[in-house]
Design a protein around this motif. Structure first.
Motif, short mmCIF file in Angstrom:
data_model
loop_
_atom_site.label_atom_id
_atom_site.label_comp_id
_atom_site.label_asym_id
_atom_site.label_seq_id
_atom_site.Cartn_x
_atom_site.Cartn_y
_atom_site.Cartn_z
N GLY A 267 20.44 125.81 36.82
CA GLY A 267 21.07 124.61 37.35
C GLY A 267 20.03 123.54 37.63
O GLY A 267 19.09 123.37 36.87
N GLN A 268 20.18 122.84 38.73
CA GLN A 268 19.27 121.75 39.07
C GLN A 268 17.92 122.25 39.61
O GLN A 268 17.00 121.46 39.79
N ALA A 269 17.79 123.54 39.85
CA ALA A 269 16.53 124.08 40.37
C ALA A 269 15.37 123.82 39.42
O ALA A 269 14.24 123.65 39.84
N LYS A 270 15.64 123.78 38.14
CA LYS A 270 14.60 123.53 37.14
C LYS A 270 14.72 122.12 36.55
O LYS A 270 14.06 121.80 35.58
N ASP B 181 19.11 128.40 30.49
CA ASP B 181 17.66 128.36 30.32
C ASP B 181 17.12 129.59 29.60
O ASP B 181 16.12 129.49 28.90
N GLU B 182 17.74 130.73 29.81
CA GLU B 182 17.28 131.98 29.20
C GLU B 182 18.49 132.78 28.74
O GLU B 182 19.48 132.85 29.45
N ILE C 52 16.38 134.87 41.89
CA ILE C 52 16.10 135.30 40.52
C ILE C 52 14.91 134.47 40.05
O ILE C 52 14.95 133.24 40.10
N ASN C 53 13.86 135.18 39.62
CA ASN C 53 12.63 134.54 39.13
C ASN C 53 12.12 133.45 40.09
O ASN C 53 11.71 132.38 39.67
N GLY C 54 12.17 133.75 41.37
CA GLY C 54 11.62 132.85 42.38
C GLY C 54 12.55 131.72 42.83
O GLY C 54 12.22 130.98 43.75
N VAL C 55 13.71 131.58 42.21
CA VAL C 55 14.68 130.54 42.61
C VAL C 55 15.57 131.17 43.68
O VAL C 55 16.37 132.06 43.39
N LYS C 56 15.39 130.69 44.94
CA LYS C 56 16.03 131.32 46.10
C LYS C 56 17.32 130.62 46.51
O LYS C 56 17.41 129.40 46.48
N ASN C 57 18.27 131.45 46.93
CA ASN C 57 19.54 130.93 47.47
C ASN C 57 19.29 129.98 48.62
O ASN C 57 18.51 130.27 49.52
N ASN C 58 19.97 128.85 48.59
CA ASN C 58 20.03 127.89 49.70
C ASN C 58 18.66 127.37 50.15
O ASN C 58 18.58 126.71 51.17
N ILE C 59 17.60 127.65 49.43
CA ILE C 59 16.28 127.15 49.81
C ILE C 59 15.73 126.27 48.70
O ILE C 59 15.37 125.11 48.93
N THR C 60 15.67 126.80 47.48
CA THR C 60 15.16 126.01 46.37
C THR C 60 15.97 124.73 46.23
O THR C 60 15.43 123.64 46.10
N THR C 61 17.27 124.86 46.26
CA THR C 61 18.19 123.72 46.28
C THR C 61 19.23 124.01 47.35
O THR C 61 20.01 124.96 47.20
#
Length: 142
Positions: free
Chosen positions: A45-48, A54-55, A93-102
């Motif tokens: 999603g918008q995290a990247k 993406d994969e 997943i792969n360092g993208v964290k719930n409610n923190i990264t976005t």
């Protein structure tokens, strides 16, 4: 005498035909598949900073394996285990964290068939079937 021989010959012929047909009718049991082929995709999603998948992976896994097993085959996953549900809540997943990264975004899984069907269980509760396509998407729950 000729009639008795004819009847005897017919009985022997019928018996032989019956014996051959019985011996040729063995029940064939198919052994269950030991692996299933499946596809799994990850959309950050918008995290990247971009939309779309993406994969993507096409893999084989042991028959009876869960979605939890599958995502751990392709990604670095952290999760919280809930004993009462015997299931995992994906934290990252792969360092993208719930409610923190976005803020507001969480990892949600979909079964891809005739469109996207929202997963109805946790990752450990869904057993993969032959030909499944699973999508993990990082998004704001709808």
């Amino acid at each position: 005498v000729k009639m008795k021989r004819l009847i005897l010959f017919m009985m022997v012929l019928l018996s032989a035909a019956l014996l051959l047909s019985i011996s040729g009718c063995r029940e064939v049991k198919e052994s269950p598949a030991t692996t299933v082929e499946y596809a799994i995709s990850i959309d950050y999603g918008q995290a990247k900073g971009k939309e779309g998948i993406d994969e993507s992976y096409e893999l084989e896994i042991q028959a009876g394996s869960s979605l939890w097993d599958a995502i751990n085959e392709v990604a670095d996953v952290s999760a919280t285990y809930y004993k009462g549900y015997d299931d995992y809540f994906i934290d990252s997943i792969n360092g993208v964290k719930n409610n923190i990264t976005t803020p507001g975004c969480y990892w949600i899984w979909y079964h891809i068939k005739d469109g996207e069907e929202l997963g109805t269980t946790g990752a450990n509760g869904y057993k993969l079937n032959q030909g499944d396509h699973i999508l993990w998407r990082y998004e704001i729950p709808k």
